[in-house]
Scaffold this motif. Structure first.
Motif, short mmCIF file in Angstrom:
data_model
loop_
_atom_site.label_atom_id
_atom_site.label_comp_id
_atom_site.label_asym_id
_atom_site.label_seq_id
_atom_site.Cartn_x
_atom_site.Cartn_y
_atom_site.Cartn_z
N GLY A 229 44.67 41.45 35.58
CA GLY A 229 46.05 41.00 35.39
C GLY A 229 46.29 40.64 33.94
O GLY A 229 45.67 39.71 33.42
N ALA A 230 47.18 41.39 33.27
CA ALA A 230 47.44 41.15 31.85
C ALA A 230 48.78 40.44 31.65
O ALA A 230 49.61 40.85 30.85
N MET A 250 40.74 44.38 30.05
CA MET A 250 41.84 43.91 30.91
C MET A 250 42.27 45.07 31.80
O MET A 250 42.39 46.20 31.33
N ASP A 252 45.44 46.11 34.45
CA ASP A 252 46.73 45.68 35.03
C ASP A 252 47.32 46.82 35.84
O ASP A 252 47.30 47.97 35.41
N LYS A 253 47.88 46.48 37.00
CA LYS A 253 48.40 47.55 37.85
C LYS A 253 49.67 48.17 37.27
O LYS A 253 50.00 49.30 37.61
N PRO A 256 51.06 45.37 30.36
CA PRO A 256 50.95 43.98 29.92
C PRO A 256 52.25 43.19 30.09
O PRO A 256 53.33 43.78 30.12
N GLY A 258 53.16 40.71 32.63
CA GLY A 258 53.31 39.94 33.86
C GLY A 258 54.75 39.50 34.09
O GLY A 258 55.68 40.14 33.60
N VAL A 298 45.92 50.42 31.87
CA VAL A 298 47.14 50.19 32.63
C VAL A 298 47.18 51.12 33.84
O VAL A 298 46.37 52.04 33.95
N GLU A 301 45.28 49.35 39.22
CA GLU A 301 45.35 48.32 40.26
C GLU A 301 43.97 48.08 40.87
O GLU A 301 43.30 49.03 41.29
N SER A 331 45.82 37.51 38.37
CA SER A 331 46.76 38.50 38.90
C SER A 331 48.10 37.90 39.30
O SER A 331 48.96 38.59 39.84
#
Ligand SMILES: Cc1cc2nc3c(=O)[nH]c(=O)nc-3n(C[C@H](O)[C@H](O)[C@H](O)COP(=O)(O)OP(=O)(O)OC[C@H]3O[C@@H](n4cnc5c(N)ncnc54)[C@H](O)[C@@H]3O)c2cc1C
Length: 544
Positions: A229-230, A250, A252-253, A256, A258, A298, A301, A331
């Protein structure tokens, strides 16, 4: 042509050129020769010694000059640090000589030479901003504003800073021409036009990332730290982890930023008295993390967590696996949404999940509805009543004091323009572009009435993103990750030492930010926890 802004296009002085020259190879190009081409990953960095280099947009099939770099000026924008494919090309405008520096050497220069680093990083950030503001786009998205996948694709591109234009099926005059040109029907939308000849029908985030070249295969290595989770917490951990020598990745689903990345203005973040946008914060933090050598993947997930050979192993939706000595769970969470037709459509234009000064301003003189009976709903009601003509607080049960602190209940009772509607829920939302009415239904009698309403504020709790965690990680009944004393107090902590403050029930796995039980749900708190987690990770690694 882009405006030749002095921050975006500074001229390096003789001393800076001499320093850079020690890392560079001097090369000569003839007029019309290409230094780097759009779509090319891991581009070198070039500094013009003599002659001119044109920066060219070739996305529409013909060459359009964006700017011309003169002696002392240099190529590159934010993509040069991430190794992502360039979005523009560099072509010799005249015969020229340039210093060429490999991307890895550029990162070393940025770390070792803070003054030069300031000039280059500010220019890279400003160039991308100017490019975006000029309407430049490498991708076109065709889809309806009411369609979830169109929204997902736009969010993915925005979070990853891919310049794009959106053609709204509902009201863009270009739509029919484009649909005919590409032989697609409305039912086949959303579609993404990646270049003049590449069209994708409703691509997944992974497909989109691969097509754009912004998703690299994961290195087969064991990381010291993998951050899931970024958002602000994960980005902070990556900055501190990488700057302190940890091999950091890192995942992230989406990309960057969130939740903070969706905030148009964060006004309560320390040191930014005029506020800053969430996307700006994320962009700066990402550059900082990458400058120190952290990597970001990126559209990555994470769907599973296990252990093998003494390491923690994360499984991605793509089937790939990553091993690490330590993991940080960052996350985050999403605000719980109202299960009411139209709710998502009005998000940002009538449905809000925070009541800050920005939202309060929007409510001046209007009637608003608050959904929820906890302290955040109570605080919002009192705060908004200072500007709104009337605030209706709706709760599903019949006792305002059940979940709300007594002091807030009293304030609400003593504020004449706040009314409480018990056993009531919103069953419908009405409006054209923005919200203007809601239907309220009594859960007891089933009777409904419609009230004018400019904004609905939803405070019905947050849902943590923890379904991917194994049972070895203890969570509370709402799914928030237990850490520190919550773990120490429960059964199942396997070691003699006490868990660190942010350590989960599995040694070496930490949690920070909104996903953690007891977190404050603020950007600054998430950033602070991400930074703190790294200190515990050092202590864990030292004792392991
Ligand atoms: C609209 C809005 C406005 C806000 N405004 C403010 C404000 O003004 N001031 C303030 O202090 N706070 C504000 N907040 C709250 C603040 O944004 C959050 O507290 C903060 O972002 C939490 O950071 P985090 O890193 O813990 O989690 P998040 O920001 O939620 O980030 C979590 C990240 O994890 C990723 N992720 C989730 N699941 C997975 C998975 N399985 N695999 C890989 N990646 C995953 C997500 O894509 C996301 O990028 C706002 C929130 C919202 C929604």
């Amino acid at each position: 042509m882009l405006n030749h802004d002095p921050i975006a296009f500074p001229k390096l002085d003789e001393a800076q050129l001499t320093t850079l020259g020690t890392f560079a190879t001097l090369k000569a190009f003839q007029e019309g020769e290409t230094l780097f081409a759009a779509g090319e990953p891991d581009c070198s960095f070039f500094v013009v010694k003599c002659g001119g280099v044109a920066i060219v947009d070739q996305s529409s099939g013909h060459d359009e000059i964006i700017t011309v770099l003169e002696p002392g000026e240099f190529t590159g924008d934010v993509d040069i640090l991430t190794g992502r494919p360039a979005v523009v090309s560099g072509v010799a405008r005249t015969p020229c000589e340039v210093y060429e520096i490999a991307a890895a050497d550029l990162r070393r220069i940025l770390n070792d030479m803070p003054r030069l680093s300031d000039v280059l990083l500010r220019a890279f950030l400003m160039r991308r901003q100017l490019l975006e503001e000029s309407g430049f786009a490498v991708v076109r998205v065709v889809g309806s504003r009411y369609d979830r996948d169109t929204h997902r694709i736009r969010e993915f591109l925005a979070r990853n800073k891919v310049p794009f234009t959106w053609i709204d099926l509902e009201n863009d005059p270009q739509v029919d021409t484009l649909l005919t040109q590409f032989k697609i029907t409305v039912d086949e939308t959303p579609v993404v036009l990646c270049s003049t000849d590449k069209l994708m029908r409703n691509p997944s985030n992974v497909q989109l990332a691969e097509c754009l070249g912004i998703r690299k295969p994961l290195a087969q290595a064991v990381y010291d730290l993998v951050v899931v989770g970024a958002g602000p917490a994960g980005l902070a951990a990556a900055v501190y982890g990488a700057s302190e020598g940890l091999k950091t990745l890192m995942l992230d689903k989406i990309g960057p930023g969130g939740q903070a990345g969706t905030s148009s203005k964060i006004e309560n973040y320390l040191g930014f008295p005029t506020g800053l946008s969430g996307s700006d914060l994320a962009n700066r933090a990402l550059i900082q993390a990458e400058k120190f050598g952290a990597a970001l993947s990126v559209a990555a997930e994470v769907v599973g967590l296990s252990s093998a050979n003494g390491y923690h192993v994360l499984r991605l939706v793509s089937g790939e696996e990553v091993s690490a000595q330590c993991i940080l769970i960052s996350s985050g969470a999403s605000y719980r949404k109202l299960p009411v037709d139209g709710c998502e459509r009005f998000e940002g234009s009538g449905v809000y999940y925070a009541a800050t000064a920005v939202e309060r301003q929007l409510c001046s003189g209007a009637q608003v509805v608050i959904v929820g009976g906890g302290n955040s709903a109570g605080q919002a009601a009192v705060y908004l009543s200072e500007r709104a003509s009337k605030v209706l607080v709706t709760i599903r049960h019949d006792d305002l004091g059940r979940d709300m602190s007594q002091y807030l209940v009293q304030r609400i009772e003593h504020t004449p323009n706040i009314a409480v509607r018990c056993r009531t829920e919103i069953t419908r939302m009405h409006g054209n572009k923005t919200l203007d009415m809601v239907e309220l239904t009594c859960r007891h009698t089933g009777q409904s009435d419609t009230v004018a309403c400019l904004a609905v504020f939803v405070f019905i709790g947050a849902v943590p993103h923890t379904t991917w965690l194994s049972e070895a990680i203890q969570v509370d009944r709402n799914g928030f990750v237990k850490t520190g004393m919550h773990v120490a107090k429960s059964q199942g902590w396997p070691l003699r030492r006490q868990p660190f403050l942010l350590e989960t029930s599995r040694p070496g796995i930490f949690a920070a930010g909104d996903v953690r039980l007891g977190s404050v749900k603020r950007v600054a708190a998430a950033v602070g926890e991400g930074a703190m987690a790294v200190q515990f990770i050092h202590a864990y690694l030292a004792s392991h």
